[in-house]
Design a protein around this motif. Structure first.
Motif, PDB file in Angstrom:
ATOM      1  N   ARG A 111      25.847  77.812 -21.206  1.00 27.25           N
ATOM      2  CA  ARG A 111      26.601  78.965 -21.480  1.00 27.25           C
ATOM      3  C   ARG A 111      26.055  79.246 -22.714  1.00 27.25           C
ATOM      4  NH1 ARG A 111      32.464  78.806 -17.976  1.00 27.25           N
ATOM      5  NH2 ARG A 111      31.646  78.323 -16.030  1.00 27.25           N
ATOM      6  N   TYR A 112      25.102  80.143 -22.882  1.00 31.55           N
ATOM      7  CA  TYR A 112      24.590  80.718 -21.842  1.00 31.55           C
ATOM      8  C   TYR A 112      23.077  80.794 -22.542  1.00 31.55           C
ATOM      9  CZ  TYR A 112      28.437  82.225 -19.522  1.00 31.55           C
ATOM     10  OH  TYR A 112      29.717  82.278 -18.783  1.00 31.55           O
ATOM     11  N   ARG A 113      22.715  80.117 -23.516  1.00 34.85           N
ATOM     12  CA  ARG A 113      21.342  80.178 -23.883  1.00 34.85           C
ATOM     13  C   ARG A 113      21.103  78.987 -24.604  1.00 34.85           C
ATOM     14  NH1 ARG A 113      17.754  83.191 -21.065  1.00 34.85           N
ATOM     15  NH2 ARG A 113      16.208  84.071 -22.439  1.00 34.85           N
ATOM     16  N   PHE A 114      20.191  77.977 -24.428  1.00 32.23           N
ATOM     17  CA  PHE A 114      19.739  76.922 -25.316  1.00 32.23           C
ATOM     18  C   PHE A 114      18.919  77.449 -26.533  1.00 32.23           C
ATOM     19  CE2 PHE A 114      20.415  74.100 -21.295  1.00 32.23           C
ATOM     20  CZ  PHE A 114      21.483  73.358 -21.859  1.00 32.23           C
ATOM     21  N   VAL A 115      19.210  76.890 -27.613  1.00 29.68           N
ATOM     22  CA  VAL A 115      18.421  77.110 -28.747  1.00 29.68           C
ATOM     23  C   VAL A 115      17.990  75.809 -29.430  1.00 29.68           C
ATOM     24  CG1 VAL A 115      18.572  78.271 -31.183  1.00 29.68           C
ATOM     25  CG2 VAL A 115      19.588  79.414 -29.092  1.00 29.68           C
ATOM     26  N   ILE A 116      16.692  75.780 -29.785  1.00 32.78           N
ATOM     27  CA  ILE A 116      16.126  74.422 -30.360  1.00 32.78           C
ATOM     28  C   ILE A 116      16.408  74.576 -31.755  1.00 32.78           C
ATOM     29  CG2 ILE A 116      14.321  72.978 -30.432  1.00 32.78           C
ATOM     30  CD1 ILE A 116      13.228  74.542 -27.766  1.00 32.78           C
ATOM     31  N   ASP A 117      16.825  73.590 -32.671  1.00 37.17           N
ATOM     32  CA  ASP A 117      16.732  73.632 -33.850  1.00 37.17           C
ATOM     33  C   ASP A 117      15.438  72.949 -34.393  1.00 37.17           C
ATOM     34  OD1 ASP A 117      17.088  72.655 -36.579  1.00 37.17           O
ATOM     35  OD2 ASP A 117      18.985  71.701 -36.347  1.00 37.17           O
ATOM     36  N   ALA A 159      23.882  86.014 -29.273  1.00 32.31           N
ATOM     37  CA  ALA A 159      23.932  85.353 -27.830  1.00 32.31           C
ATOM     38  C   ALA A 159      25.045  84.185 -28.093  1.00 32.31           C
ATOM     39  CB  ALA A 159      22.529  84.678 -27.788  1.00 32.31           C
ATOM     40  N   GLU A 160      25.654  83.822 -26.564  1.00 32.01           N
ATOM     41  CA  GLU A 160      26.312  82.675 -26.740  1.00 32.01           C
ATOM     42  C   GLU A 160      25.481  81.221 -26.432  1.00 32.01           C
ATOM     43  OE1 GLU A 160      29.836  82.958 -26.293  1.00 32.01           O
ATOM     44  OE2 GLU A 160      29.322  84.769 -27.136  1.00 32.01           O
ATOM     45  N   ILE A 161      25.449  80.413 -27.449  1.00 29.96           N
ATOM     46  CA  ILE A 161      24.253  79.289 -27.475  1.00 29.96           C
ATOM     47  C   ILE A 161      25.016  78.142 -27.361  1.00 29.96           C
ATOM     48  CG2 ILE A 161      22.698  81.201 -28.820  1.00 29.96           C
ATOM     49  CD1 ILE A 161      23.376  79.326 -31.264  1.00 29.96           C
ATOM     50  N   GLU A 162      24.092  77.096 -27.164  1.00 29.20           N
ATOM     51  CA  GLU A 162      24.125  75.614 -27.215  1.00 29.20           C
ATOM     52  C   GLU A 162      22.905  75.128 -28.086  1.00 29.20           C
ATOM     53  OE1 GLU A 162      24.496  71.669 -24.855  1.00 29.20           O
ATOM     54  OE2 GLU A 162      25.306  73.321 -24.054  1.00 29.20           O
ATOM     55  N   VAL A 163      23.145  74.775 -29.213  1.00 24.52           N
ATOM     56  CA  VAL A 163      21.942  74.279 -30.265  1.00 24.52           C
ATOM     57  C   VAL A 163      21.664  72.921 -29.622  1.00 24.52           C
ATOM     58  CG1 VAL A 163      21.321  73.840 -32.543  1.00 24.52           C
ATOM     59  CG2 VAL A 163      22.698  75.758 -32.042  1.00 24.52           C
ATOM     60  N   ILE A 164      20.382  72.527 -29.398  1.00 22.42           N
ATOM     61  CA  ILE A 164      19.965  71.130 -29.156  1.00 22.42           C
ATOM     62  C   ILE A 164      18.655  70.908 -30.113  1.00 22.42           C
ATOM     63  CG2 ILE A 164      20.424  71.609 -26.787  1.00 22.42           C
ATOM     64  CD1 ILE A 164      17.266  71.915 -26.197  1.00 22.42           C
ATOM     65  N   ARG A 165      18.451  69.484 -30.062  1.00 19.96           N
ATOM     66  CA  ARG A 165      17.134  69.006 -30.821  1.00 19.96           C
ATOM     67  C   ARG A 165      16.096  68.934 -29.905  1.00 19.96           C
ATOM     68  NH1 ARG A 165      18.353  65.962 -35.153  1.00 19.96           N
ATOM     69  NH2 ARG A 165      16.463  64.454 -34.758  1.00 19.96           N
ATOM     70  N   ALA A 166      14.787  68.876 -30.410  1.00 24.33           N
ATOM     71  CA  ALA A 166      13.583  69.095 -29.899  1.00 24.33           C
ATOM     72  C   ALA A 166      13.512  67.976 -28.597  1.00 24.33           C
ATOM     73  CB  ALA A 166      12.668  68.921 -30.473  1.00 24.33           C
ATOM     74  N   GLU A 167      14.179  66.997 -28.706  1.00 22.13           N
ATOM     75  CA  GLU A 167      14.104  65.762 -27.710  1.00 22.13           C
ATOM     76  C   GLU A 167      14.765  65.884 -26.647  1.00 22.13           C
ATOM     77  OE1 GLU A 167      16.253  63.825 -31.269  1.00 22.13           O
ATOM     78  OE2 GLU A 167      14.654  65.213 -30.916  1.00 22.13           O
ATOM     79  N   GLN A 168      15.613  67.134 -26.664  1.00 22.43           N
ATOM     80  CA  GLN A 168      16.445  67.465 -25.554  1.00 22.43           C
ATOM     81  C   GLN A 168      16.042  68.687 -24.707  1.00 22.43           C
ATOM     82  OE1 GLN A 168      19.964  67.922 -28.365  1.00 22.43           O
ATOM     83  NE2 GLN A 168      21.026  67.073 -26.699  1.00 22.43           N
ATOM     84  N   ILE A 169      14.633  68.993 -25.146  1.00 24.12           N
ATOM     85  CA  ILE A 169      14.000  70.206 -24.269  1.00 24.12           C
ATOM     86  C   ILE A 169      14.072  69.903 -22.889  1.00 24.12           C
ATOM     87  CG2 ILE A 169      12.018  71.341 -23.970  1.00 24.12           C
ATOM     88  CD1 ILE A 169      11.515  71.359 -26.940  1.00 24.12           C
ATOM     89  N   ASN A 170      13.315  68.678 -22.400  1.00 23.35           N
ATOM     90  CA  ASN A 170      13.357  68.712 -20.871  1.00 23.35           C
ATOM     91  C   ASN A 170      14.463  68.366 -20.144  1.00 23.35           C
ATOM     92  OD1 ASN A 170      10.348  68.033 -20.738  1.00 23.35           O
ATOM     93  ND2 ASN A 170      10.593  66.469 -22.164  1.00 23.35           N
ATOM     94  N   GLU A 171      15.588  67.741 -20.983  1.00 25.02           N
ATOM     95  CA  GLU A 171      16.945  67.832 -20.216  1.00 25.02           C
ATOM     96  C   GLU A 171      17.347  69.285 -20.269  1.00 25.02           C
ATOM     97  OE1 GLU A 171      21.535  66.527 -21.368  1.00 25.02           O
ATOM     98  OE2 GLU A 171      19.786  65.755 -22.596  1.00 25.02           O
ATOM     99  N   ALA A 172      17.085  70.162 -20.985  1.00 27.51           N
ATOM    100  CA  ALA A 172      17.705  71.561 -21.101  1.00 27.51           C
ATOM    101  C   ALA A 172      17.026  72.169 -19.820  1.00 27.51           C
ATOM    102  CB  ALA A 172      17.372  72.079 -22.497  1.00 27.51           C
ATOM    103  N   TYR A 173      15.818  71.751 -19.782  1.00 27.36           N
ATOM    104  CA  TYR A 173      15.042  72.678 -18.695  1.00 27.36           C
ATOM    105  C   TYR A 173      15.891  72.259 -17.177  1.00 27.36           C
ATOM    106  CZ  TYR A 173      10.714  74.570 -21.054  1.00 27.36           C
ATOM    107  OH  TYR A 173       9.967  75.072 -21.843  1.00 27.36           O
TER     108      TYR A 173
END
Length: 346
Positions: free
Chosen positions: A336-342, A313-327
């Motif tokens: 572009r094109y999937r958020f993935v939580i570390d 997948a084409e991903i952007e890795v984020i931290r847990a505290e960024q989940i709500n922003e990612a939503y």
């Protein structure tokens, strides 16, 4: 019981917040997985916000899980500590109905056990992958091939299999003409997979702003559905049209793009009902169908196919505290094109 850190939704309107959850004790056929990455699927948002029906809170969502085995039960034969593994949208099924015996556990006649929001074998609600670890019976754990990095593999456990399964079922291969509606989390994987299968691939998107990406990912053609000439130009052109969007669309217009015996397959899940005119189907023996993930064997086949063809997948890795922003960014189509939580940040 094992206590792990997680992020949970506690209401339909509030943000996801840090919490702890308990995972069941390791049974003889269970696998304890240290989660490395967890993808954010639009289904997570629908569930967290009670958009597909009432959700029982608190709930930990997430069904695109990649990690490493920490420990296995005494009778586990398929996995060992240190193995690279994944967990998708289900963690069990009845194993006895006709569909389960055919390897179609996703269509279990008694209802498969979802990775979150279902009732597990111990009678407790299942909690998903926005967490440090998970315990799953070995028959519903997938092996992630060495050729796939865990971060790009995580979204394959939903976005990958959700698009791979219908492409395989409807016989896509060399010479097939496939159109993909939407270039998002599902759509970008559909393009990659259909291209790798040998199809001529066309993306149908609202605008041309992602055209460069679409062609890079494997599309042969890219059209804007906002252009009034698009539907006339492409009438009768495709064997399979795969609808990956969760918004309501004009199905009759898209059915007109199918050749004789063509099929429009819906894998997106809009909240509103969809309507179809009979005469969009009858004159060319067209079909309108739906498809949901894949069985365990087919999901493993998909992972092996992706490793063989170098697809992730084409991903952007984020931290847990960024989940709500990612939503919020998912809802604004700003990924572009999937958020993935570390998962180390839980």
């Amino acid at each position: 019981m094992l206590t792990v850190n997680a992020y949970a939704a506690t209401s339909a309107t509030g943000p996801l917040t840090p919490t702890t959850i308990e995972r069941r004790d390791l049974g003889p056929h269970d696998v304890l997985i240290d989660i490395a990455f967890s993808g954010i699927c639009h289904s997570d948002i629908h569930t967290a916000r009670s958009e597909w029906g009432a959700t029982n809170y608190p709930i930990v969502v997430g069904h695109e899980i990649a990690g490493v085995v920490r420990e296995v039960g005494a009778e586990v034969t398929k996995f060992a500590a240190g193995d690279r593994v994944g967990v998708g949208c289900m963690v069990d099924s009845c194993r006895e109905c006709d569909n389960c015996r055919k390897g179609l556990e996703q269509y279990c006649l008694n209802g498969n056990v979802g990775t979150y929001g279902a009732v597990d074998r111990d009678g407790r609600p299942t909690q998903g992958g926005y967490a440090q670890a998970i315990v799953v019976t070995e028959d519903f754990v997938l092996r992630i091939p060495d050729g796939l990095a865990l971060d790009v593999a995580a979204p394959l456990l939903c976005a990958g299999i959700t698009t791979y399964s219908p492409l395989r079922h409807w016989g896509v291969g060399r010479g097939s003409r496939v159109a993909v509606i939407g270039l998002g989390g599902l759509g970008h994987m559909a393009v990659k997979l259909a291209h790798a299968m040998g199809a001529e691939v066309t993306v149908l998107s609202q605008s041309l702003k992602k055209q460069e990406d679409g062609l890079r990912l494997g599309a042969d053609h890219y059209y804007a559905t906002g252009d009034e000439e698009t539907f006339a130009r492409l009438a009768g052109s495709f064997d399979v049209v795969l609808n990956t969007v969760s918004a309501k669309i004009d199905l009759d217009a898209y059915l007109g793009l199918l050749a004789v015996d063509g099929t429009l397959v819906n894998v997106g899940a809009p909240e509103e009902p969809l309507s179809v005119l009979a005469f969009s189907l009858i004159p060319a023996r067209r079909s309108f169908a739906g498809s949901m993930i894949g069985g365990i064997a087919e999901t493993q086949e998909m992972l092996d196919f992706c490793a063989e063809h170098g697809l992730g997948a084409e991903i952007e890795v984020i931290r847990a505290e960024q989940i709500n922003e990612a939503y919020e960014r998912v809802l604004a189509s700003d990924v572009r094109y999937r958020f993935v939580i570390d998962a180390s940040t839980f």
